[in-house]
Structure formats: structure tokens, C-alpha cells
Design a protein around this motif. Structure first.
Motif, PDB file in Angstrom:
ATOM      1  N   THR A  27       0.947  -1.341   0.225  1.00  0.00           N
ATOM      2  CA  THR A  27      -0.151   0.142   0.266  1.00  0.00           C
ATOM      3  C   THR A  27       0.570   0.853  -0.071  1.00  0.00           C
ATOM      4  OG1 THR A  27      -0.232   0.200   2.178  1.00  0.00           O
ATOM      5  CG2 THR A  27      -1.394  -1.152   1.575  1.00  0.00           C
ATOM      6  N   ARG A  28       0.190   2.460  -0.161  1.00  0.00           N
ATOM      7  CA  ARG A  28       0.823   3.276  -0.684  1.00  0.00           C
ATOM      8  C   ARG A  28       1.425   4.072   0.529  1.00  0.00           C
ATOM      9  NH1 ARG A  28       1.335   5.335  -5.768  1.00  0.00           N
ATOM     10  NH2 ARG A  28       0.289   3.786  -7.508  1.00  0.00           N
ATOM     11  N   ASP A  29       0.523   3.984   2.048  1.00  0.00           N
ATOM     12  CA  ASP A  29       0.774   4.288   2.820  1.00  0.00           C
ATOM     13  C   ASP A  29       1.761   3.606   4.100  1.00  0.00           C
ATOM     14  OD1 ASP A  29      -1.091   6.795   2.500  1.00  0.00           O
ATOM     15  OD2 ASP A  29      -2.369   4.930   2.279  1.00  0.00           O
ATOM     16  N   CYS A  30       1.898   2.444   3.866  1.00  0.00           N
ATOM     17  CA  CYS A  30       2.932   1.586   4.385  1.00  0.00           C
ATOM     18  C   CYS A  30       4.541   2.565   4.646  1.00  0.00           C
ATOM     19  CB  CYS A  30       3.498  -0.070   3.842  1.00  0.00           C
ATOM     20  SG  CYS A  30       4.999  -0.345   3.901  1.00  0.00           S
ATOM     21  N   GLN A  31       4.467   2.909   5.670  1.00  0.00           N
ATOM     22  CA  GLN A  31       6.307   3.681   5.700  1.00  0.00           C
ATOM     23  C   GLN A  31       7.299   3.074   6.388  1.00  0.00           C
ATOM     24  OE1 GLN A  31       6.044   6.924   7.141  1.00  0.00           O
ATOM     25  NE2 GLN A  31       3.398   6.609   5.578  1.00  0.00           N
ATOM     26  N   ALA A  32       7.933   2.094   4.862  1.00  0.00           N
ATOM     27  CA  ALA A  32       8.551   1.111   5.269  1.00  0.00           C
ATOM     28  C   ALA A  32       9.392   1.393   5.259  1.00  0.00           C
ATOM     29  CB  ALA A  32       8.646   0.071   3.426  1.00  0.00           C
ATOM     30  N   GLU A  33      10.450   2.619   4.524  1.00  0.00           N
ATOM     31  CA  GLU A  33      11.768   2.914   4.924  1.00  0.00           C
ATOM     32  C   GLU A  33      11.533   3.587   6.368  1.00  0.00           C
ATOM     33  OE1 GLU A  33      12.387   6.641   2.981  1.00  0.00           O
ATOM     34  OE2 GLU A  33      12.765   5.137   0.413  1.00  0.00           O
ATOM     35  N   HIS A  34      10.811   3.810   7.202  1.00  0.00           N
ATOM     36  CA  HIS A  34      11.148   4.274   8.794  1.00  0.00           C
ATOM     37  C   HIS A  34      11.449   2.846   9.054  1.00  0.00           C
ATOM     38  CE1 HIS A  34      10.630   7.928   8.765  1.00  0.00           C
ATOM     39  NE2 HIS A  34       9.321   8.492   7.634  1.00  0.00           N
ATOM     40  N   LEU A  35      10.294   1.779   8.978  1.00  0.00           N
ATOM     41  CA  LEU A  35      10.635  -0.135   9.010  1.00  0.00           C
ATOM     42  C   LEU A  35      11.680  -0.764   9.437  1.00  0.00           C
ATOM     43  CD1 LEU A  35       9.815  -2.304  10.773  1.00  0.00           C
ATOM     44  CD2 LEU A  35       8.323  -2.881   9.158  1.00  0.00           C
ATOM     45  N   ALA A  36      12.226  -0.319   7.458  1.00  0.00           N
ATOM     46  CA  ALA A  36      13.717  -0.181   7.823  1.00  0.00           C
ATOM     47  C   ALA A  36      14.345  -0.111   8.871  1.00  0.00           C
ATOM     48  CB  ALA A  36      13.558  -0.816   6.494  1.00  0.00           C
ATOM     49  N   GLY A  37      14.425   1.543   9.300  1.00  0.00           N
ATOM     50  CA  GLY A  37      15.562   1.653   9.258  1.00  0.00           C
ATOM     51  C   GLY A  37      15.621   1.667  10.606  1.00  0.00           C
ATOM     52  N   PHE A  38      14.703   1.338  11.812  1.00  0.00           N
ATOM     53  CA  PHE A  38      14.156   0.361  12.852  1.00  0.00           C
ATOM     54  C   PHE A  38      14.638  -0.999  13.071  1.00  0.00           C
ATOM     55  CE2 PHE A  38      11.136  -2.593  15.180  1.00  0.00           C
ATOM     56  CZ  PHE A  38      11.374  -1.969  16.982  1.00  0.00           C
ATOM     57  N   LEU A  39      14.648  -1.643  11.817  1.00  0.00           N
ATOM     58  CA  LEU A  39      14.620  -3.162  12.416  1.00  0.00           C
ATOM     59  C   LEU A  39      16.206  -3.279  12.079  1.00  0.00           C
ATOM     60  CD1 LEU A  39      12.282  -5.185   9.716  1.00  0.00           C
ATOM     61  CD2 LEU A  39      12.345  -5.401  12.104  1.00  0.00           C
ATOM     62  N   LYS A  40      17.162  -2.924  11.656  1.00  0.00           N
ATOM     63  CA  LYS A  40      18.637  -2.427  11.599  1.00  0.00           C
ATOM     64  C   LYS A  40      18.651  -1.710  12.689  1.00  0.00           C
ATOM     65  CE  LYS A  40      19.059  -0.850   6.125  1.00  0.00           C
ATOM     66  NZ  LYS A  40      19.580   0.376   5.158  1.00  0.00           N
ATOM     67  N   ARG A  41      18.430  -1.393  13.399  1.00  0.00           N
ATOM     68  CA  ARG A  41      19.063  -1.422  14.556  1.00  0.00           C
ATOM     69  C   ARG A  41      18.738  -1.980  15.897  1.00  0.00           C
ATOM     70  NH1 ARG A  41      16.161   3.995  13.321  1.00  0.00           N
ATOM     71  NH2 ARG A  41      14.420   3.349  15.042  1.00  0.00           N
ATOM     72  N   TYR A  42      18.385  -3.218  15.427  1.00  0.00           N
ATOM     73  CA  TYR A  42      18.679  -4.389  16.666  1.00  0.00           C
ATOM     74  C   TYR A  42      18.720  -5.833  16.248  1.00  0.00           C
ATOM     75  CZ  TYR A  42      15.260  -0.470  19.353  1.00  0.00           C
ATOM     76  OH  TYR A  42      15.443   0.392  19.491  1.00  0.00           O
ATOM     77  N   HIS A  43      19.466  -5.999  17.322  1.00  0.00           N
ATOM     78  CA  HIS A  43      19.832  -7.563  16.855  1.00  0.00           C
ATOM     79  C   HIS A  43      18.682  -8.658  17.859  1.00  0.00           C
ATOM     80  CE1 HIS A  43      21.521 -11.458  15.935  1.00  0.00           C
ATOM     81  NE2 HIS A  43      21.317 -11.347  16.848  1.00  0.00           N
ATOM     82  N   ALA A  44      17.538  -9.304  17.560  1.00  0.00           N
ATOM     83  CA  ALA A  44      16.807  -9.997  18.264  1.00  0.00           C
ATOM     84  C   ALA A  44      16.673 -11.514  18.257  1.00  0.00           C
ATOM     85  CB  ALA A  44      14.903  -8.723  18.193  1.00  0.00           C
TER      86      ALA A  44
END
Length: 269
Positions: A27-44
Motif C-alpha cells: 500500500t502507498r501508506d506503508c512507512q517501509a523506509e522507517h520500518l527498515a531503519g528500525f529493524l537495522k538498529r536491533y539484533h533480536a
């Protein structure tokens, strides 16, 4: 230094568990760039995808899949390859996956619901939550109608944040704001929370982690711990379990505000 650089630590933070829901890839409203940035910051050790990660409803009407959406999938696969257990909990927008429940592909599991044990021994039901939404469950045509009106609000939200960004302001969700102001929306959220908490109490569990209503929150409902991941369309939020079992609600807007504070102090000095 840009705000994006300030928000990205030089070393990944190690956490026990991440929960994200309602990404709505496609969807056009998915904030994918913000999510990818969030995921890069964690090792879970483990990440739960708590439903509506891919929006099958939207993809029926035509394909919208930019590179940013592929980057999110790649990031999740990379995490899986590096040892993170990925558990995909199906939702109503990706209900086409429910026919494959209990599928295991390497380090990735597909389930309809699951119980998570926190580091301090609490038992949490992890479920998308559409099963407790009367409109979605029994009046699907109304759900589709409401989804169209919701999409219009998100379009306004997208343009508003485009101009806010142009003038140096952080992310803000118009649709989330309206949810807090419109009485029927507030009542719907309350009914949903009470219904899911009642089910959790019947099962004898400590609490629930869910999504579906795009309303991030951690609160106590009677004896039940209620935790909602929120979404990556409006609030850009997630849940993080640390090594002592404590669970933190992450909001992008809060992080942007913290990043902006030093810049304000510097300019004032």
C-alpha cells in the motif's frame, strides 16, 4: 549531522524479542523506509510479525510494490539468516496465508496464534486480533467499506506529512489523532480491548500482544496485561522485550522528538 544519522546507533542493540504488526506492504501508506531503519538498529533472538504484514486486500486491486517494500522483506530474511527466529502470525489482510498455518521454512514459522514466554515467566498470547472485531468477523462488507474511508484519511495523512517534512517537522498521524477524538472510534477500541482481554483471562494467560486496530498501547485491563504493537502506517510503533522481561513501547515520533532536542539546544547555544 542529519537526523537520520543521529537516530542510527553505530552498534546494533541486542534485545530478546521484537513485535511489529500492521505493516501493510503493498500500500502507498506503508512507512517501509522507517520500518527498515528500525529493524537495522536491533539484533533480536525472536521477532513476531503480528499480522497484516502484506496487504492482500489492496493487492487484489493492483500491484503496488516499490523497492522500499522489498527492502523490508530482505531485512527480515537477513535477520532470519543470522539467527533470529521469525514467527509470522497471520491477520485478516493477509488471511490468504491462513491455509498454510503451521508451515515451517528454515527459521521462519507461520501460525495463526502462539503463546510467548517472557524472560521473567509471563505467558502472553500473540494474535493479530481480527477474531475479536465484530465488524471484520461478521460483516466483512462493512469492513471493506470502512477500509475505503480509512484509506482516504491516510491519503490526507500522507500529504500532510509531506509538507511537514518540507518545513522541518517530524512525523505526525492525522488518522491516529482522529481515532482519539471520534467517540465511535474510541468506543470501538475500548470494546476490542475488553473482548480480547476477556478471552486471555479465560485461557489463564498473563496477557496478550496483538495488533489490528492500529492503536499502540500498553495497559492493564483487570488482571490482563494488554499490549498492542500499533502499526507502520499511522503510528510507526513496535514492542521491544529486553533481557529482564520488561516490554517497551517504541514510537517513531517519540524518537524523533528526542533526536530534535539536542539540535534545539545546540542552536540556542
Amino acid at each position: 549531522m542529519s537526523s537520520a544519522q543521529r537516530m542510527t546507533p553505530t552498534k546494533k542493540q541486542r534485545v530478546r524479542t521484537l513485535w511489529i504488526s500492521d505493516v501493510h506492504l503493498g500500500t502507498r501508506d506503508c512507512q517501509a523506509e522507517h520500518l527498515a531503519g528500525f529493524l537495522k538498529r536491533y539484533h533480536a533472538d525472536r521477532i513476531y510479525l503480528v499480522g497484516d504484514i502484506i496487504d492482500g486486500w489492496r493487492l487484489r486491486g493492483g500491484i503496488y510494490w516499490p523497492q522500499a517494500h522489498t527492502n523490508v522483506i530482505r531485512r527480515l530474511l537477513t535477520m532470519s539468516k543470522r539467527g533470529t527466529e521469525v514467527i509470522y502470525v497471520t491477520g485478516n489482510h493477509d488471511e490468504f496465508l491462513r491455509r498454510y498455518s503451521s508451515l515451517l521454512l528454515g527459521n521462519i514459522r507461520l501460525v495463526d496464534e502462539i503463546v510467548h514466554s517472557t524472560a521473567d515467566g509471563r505467558q502472553l498470547l500473540v494474535i493479530h486480533g481480527d477474531q475479536f472485531d465484530v465488524i471484520t468477523r461478521y460483516h466483512k462488507w462493512l469492513a471493506f467499506l470502512g477500509d475505503s474511508a480509512y484509506e482516504f484519511t491516510l491519503t490526507l495523512n500522507r500529504w500532510l506529512n509531506h509538507w511537514r517534512s518540507r518545513y522541518g517537522y517530524g512525523y505526525w498521524s492525522l488518522s491516529a489523532y482522529l481515532k482519539h477524538k471520534v467517540k465511535s472510534a474510541v468506543n470501538f477500541i475500548g470494546d476490542f480491548e475488553e473482548a480480547i482481554a476477556h478471552e486471555v483471562q479465560k485461557r489463564g494467560l498473563s496477557g496478550v500482544v496483538c495488533g489490528h486496530i492500529h492503536h499502540a498501547e500498553i495497559r492493564q485491563i483487570g488482571e490482563v496485561e494488554y499490549l498492542n504493537c500499533g502499526d507502520w502506517v499511522e503510528s510507526c510503533s513496535a514492542l521491544i522485550e529486553h533481557w529482564d522481561g520488561s516490554i517497551q513501547l517504541y514510537r517513531l515520533a517519540d524518537e524523533q522528538a528526542r533526536v530534535a532536542e539536542p539540535a534545539v539546544v545546540e542552536s540556542a547555544a
